[in-house]
Design a protein around this motif. Structure first.
Motif: not given
Length: 194
Positions: A104-112, A149-166
């Motif tokens: 979220i901060i990266a998008l704000q820094l880039h745009t504003t 927008e008043v409300v900002q959102s981001a989605r996250t996926e935490i993956w195991s690089d060891t077992k190659h699964r979400l």
């Protein structure tokens, strides 16, 4: 510019954005949060995160909007697990909260050019599979919210690089600071009738 090394961070984001996000001290001092605390919840976990990518690109669903992607990596240590030796749900929520905020901060820094830090409104977490002590995790965060927008959102996926699964996924919604106390016209109260 910062004296912090950013050469290991891939992606097309500017060096200014990379330098800002890699230096965690700047994240909170930039928005003048008080009180000035030496340590906060999860400091050891947050300090162990390694930024590996920061990218800005056009949203495929709405080409007039931008999207940011921030990828962090971390190895599961003893202070991140529950009694079963798997990633603790509270630690998962901390990773979603902190890492999605970076997107979220990266998008704000880039745009504003300003790193607005919002107040968390909701964090929804879905647990997919366990991850055990010593596994290498990749935390992929994408912010698609417009900075208008008043409300900002981001989605996250935490993956195991060891077992190659979400392992865990989540959505984090924040409200821009200063808008949480929006002035609304007061309606005159009418007496309550029983």
């Amino acid at each position: 510019m910062s004296d912090v090394d950013i050469s290991h961070i891939s992606g097309n984001a500017s060096d200014k954005i990379k330098s800002f996000l890699v230096d965690r001290r700047k994240l909170f001092t930039a928005v003048a949060l008080t009180p000035k605390l030496e340590t906060t919840f999860g400091d050891a976990v947050v300090a162990s995160l390694n930024l590996s990518e920061i990218s800005v690109y056009k949203n495929t669903s709405e080409p007039l909007c931008l999207e940011t992607k921030v990828v962090c990596k971390i190895r599961i240590t003893e202070d991140m697990v529950n009694g079963h030796g798997t990633l603790h749900g509270g630690c998962s929520a901390l990773l979603i909260d902190f890492c999605s905020s970076l997107a979220i901060i990266a998008l704000q820094l880039h745009t504003t050019g300003f790193p607005g830090l919002g107040l968390s409104e909701t964090i929804n977490v879905v647990f997919h599979s366990p991850a055990t002590l010593g596994e290498e995790l990749r935390v992929v965060n994408t912010c698609t919210s417009s900075t208008e927008e008043v409300v900002q959102s981001a989605r996250t996926e935490i993956w195991s690089d060891t077992k190659h699964r979400l392992v865990v996924s989540g959505v984090h919604c924040t409200m821009r600071r200063g808008l949480d106390g929006l002035k609304r016209p007061k309606k005159p109260r009418s007496p309550v009738k029983l």
